[in-house]
Design a protein around this motif. Structure first.
Motif, PDB file in Angstrom:
ATOM      1  N   LEU A 105     -37.514   0.072 -29.768  1.00 35.39           N
ATOM      2  CA  LEU A 105     -38.076   1.413 -29.816  1.00 35.39           C
ATOM      3  C   LEU A 105     -39.168   1.623 -28.777  1.00 35.39           C
ATOM      4  N   LEU A 106     -39.827   0.542 -28.325  1.00 34.15           N
ATOM      5  CA  LEU A 106     -40.927   0.675 -27.371  1.00 34.15           C
ATOM      6  C   LEU A 106     -40.473   0.570 -25.921  1.00 34.15           C
ATOM      7  N   CYS A 107     -39.742  -0.507 -25.589  1.00 32.99           N
ATOM      8  CA  CYS A 107     -39.360  -0.717 -24.185  1.00 32.99           C
ATOM      9  C   CYS A 107     -37.912  -0.331 -23.896  1.00 32.99           C
ATOM     10  N   HIS A 108     -37.133  -0.064 -24.945  1.00 36.71           N
ATOM     11  CA  HIS A 108     -35.735   0.382 -24.834  1.00 36.71           C
ATOM     12  C   HIS A 108     -34.792  -0.679 -24.284  1.00 36.71           C
ATOM     13  N   GLN A 109     -35.233  -1.921 -24.229  1.00 41.76           N
ATOM     14  CA  GLN A 109     -34.338  -2.991 -23.816  1.00 41.76           C
ATOM     15  C   GLN A 109     -33.370  -3.319 -24.952  1.00 41.76           C
ATOM     16  N   VAL A 162     -41.132  -9.363 -27.653  1.00 44.06           N
ATOM     17  CA  VAL A 162     -42.170  -9.223 -26.626  1.00 44.06           C
ATOM     18  C   VAL A 162     -43.099  -8.054 -26.958  1.00 44.06           C
ATOM     19  N   CYS A 163     -42.524  -6.903 -27.279  1.00 44.40           N
ATOM     20  CA  CYS A 163     -43.341  -5.740 -27.627  1.00 44.40           C
ATOM     21  C   CYS A 163     -44.106  -5.972 -28.922  1.00 44.40           C
ATOM     22  N   LEU A 164     -43.470  -6.629 -29.877  1.00 39.31           N
ATOM     23  CA  LEU A 164     -44.138  -6.897 -31.144  1.00 39.31           C
ATOM     24  C   LEU A 164     -45.371  -7.765 -30.931  1.00 39.31           C
ATOM     25  N   GLN A 165     -45.214  -8.861 -30.187  1.00 43.17           N
ATOM     26  CA  GLN A 165     -46.338  -9.765 -29.957  1.00 43.17           C
ATOM     27  C   GLN A 165     -47.463  -9.072 -29.199  1.00 43.17           C
ATOM     28  N   ALA A 166     -47.110  -8.157 -28.307  1.00 46.37           N
ATOM     29  CA  ALA A 166     -48.130  -7.444 -27.536  1.00 46.37           C
ATOM     30  C   ALA A 166     -48.968  -6.513 -28.416  1.00 46.37           C
ATOM     31  N   CYS A 167     -48.412  -6.116 -29.563  1.00 42.92           N
ATOM     32  CA  CYS A 167     -49.099  -5.154 -30.430  1.00 42.92           C
ATOM     33  C   CYS A 167     -49.799  -5.796 -31.620  1.00 42.92           C
ATOM     34  N   TYR A 224     -53.492  -0.178 -36.309  1.00 41.86           N
ATOM     35  CA  TYR A 224     -52.715   1.049 -36.184  1.00 41.86           C
ATOM     36  C   TYR A 224     -52.888   1.681 -34.803  1.00 41.86           C
ATOM     37  N   HIS A 225     -54.031   1.393 -34.162  1.00 40.63           N
ATOM     38  CA  HIS A 225     -54.384   2.068 -32.909  1.00 40.63           C
ATOM     39  C   HIS A 225     -53.883   1.348 -31.658  1.00 40.63           C
ATOM     40  N   GLN A 226     -53.220   0.207 -31.804  1.00 39.77           N
ATOM     41  CA  GLN A 226     -52.870  -0.584 -30.632  1.00 39.77           C
ATOM     42  C   GLN A 226     -51.365  -0.724 -30.428  1.00 39.77           C
ATOM     43  N   GLY A 227     -50.659   0.393 -30.486  1.00 42.04           N
ATOM     44  CA  GLY A 227     -49.265   0.412 -30.061  1.00 42.04           C
ATOM     45  C   GLY A 227     -48.228   0.736 -31.107  1.00 42.04           C
TER      46      GLY A 227
END
Length: 256
Positions: free
Chosen positions: A30-34, A46-51, A89-92
């Motif tokens: 849902l975030l990077c569309h890969q 990857v997106c999950l760990q970043a958030c 909640y505020h970080q992605g």
């Protein structure tokens, strides 16, 4: 009694619908569309760990700390209810958590619940939290449940019950007042809005429970519910997908 039966059937239908819907969506992050692998959905690793949280967090107020203990120096004075969340909640992830409730976009729900379950396991291994005897979703008023069609807290609790092998108790805590939505209210207005809004059955036998919700903001809802349990000497902790902590708490590290 008839209403309770209908609500239980509705909860079961919600769970089936959630997994059916999640499986029918395009298999992309849902975030990077890969593209995601066949066994994944919602958000890529990857997106999950970043958030997720990148520093130790106070379980009382959500403040960043240098080392992971249960409370920061300020919260140690009062030892507030512990709130366990995997991210801010505020970080992605905030928009996707909000979309679960308001837009019925449930694809991210399983991966967010697993991130929460992993956070709980880590804190339990560190001796900072104790597993409860049961988990209880924050209830909706029957009118609100009919309007929305599902309770997102119940869906989260169902996932956690399966992941952590804990009983889900959804018939002991009830919302007896159809209150206004909390969003947009001041702290004082939130407290007045929720005063005596919940009811706990008289025959409640558990001594350690976890309340389940999607987001904790000011903590007004959990404080009002916890008041009922604490009057019966029941230990309460809170598990949620994200915490909307006060501005600046994640910016300043607390020196222990």
């Amino acid at each position: 009694m008839e209403l309770a039966k209908r609500l239980k059937l509705r909860h079961f239908a919600q769970y089936i619908w959630t997994h059916y819907l999640a499986g029918s969506l395009p298999n992309r992050c849902l975030l990077c569309h890969q593209s995601l692998s066949a066994d994944k959905s919602g958000i890529c690793s990857v997106c999950l760990q970043a958030c997720l949280y990148r520093t130790p967090i106070c379980l009382g107020c959500g403040k960043s700390m240098l080392i992971q203990i249960d409370y920061c120096g300020e919260c140690q004075k009062q030892a507030p209810i512990k709130v366990i969340a995997p991210c801010s909640y505020h970080q992605g992830l905030g928009p996707w958590i909000a979309a679960i409730k308001y837009q019925r976009q449930l694809a991210a729900l399983p991966v967010l619940c697993e991130a929460l379950a992993e956070r709980i396991r880590q804190l339990e291994q560190q001796g900072l939290v104790t597993f409860p005897q049961a988990i209880l979703p924050v209830p909706l008023h029957p009118k609100r449940l009919r309007q929305r069609g599902f309770n997102q807290a119940w869906l989260i609790a169902k996932e956690l019950s399966h992941s952590l092998n804990l009983p889900l108790v959804d018939n002991s805590l009830r919302r007896i007042q159809d209150t206004k939505p909390q969003a947009g209210l001041t702290g004082a207005q939130r407290r007045r809005n929720l005063y005596d809004a919940f009811e706990l059955e008289s025959e409640f036998t558990y001594q350690r429970i976890a309340l389940i919700d999607d987001v904790v903001t000011t903590g007004t809802t959990i404080a009002e519910i916890s008041r009922l349990f604490e009057a019966r000497f029941v230990q309460v902790q809170v598990w949620c997908l994200a915490r909307a902590e006060a501005p600046g708490l994640l910016d300043d590290l607390d020196v222990i």
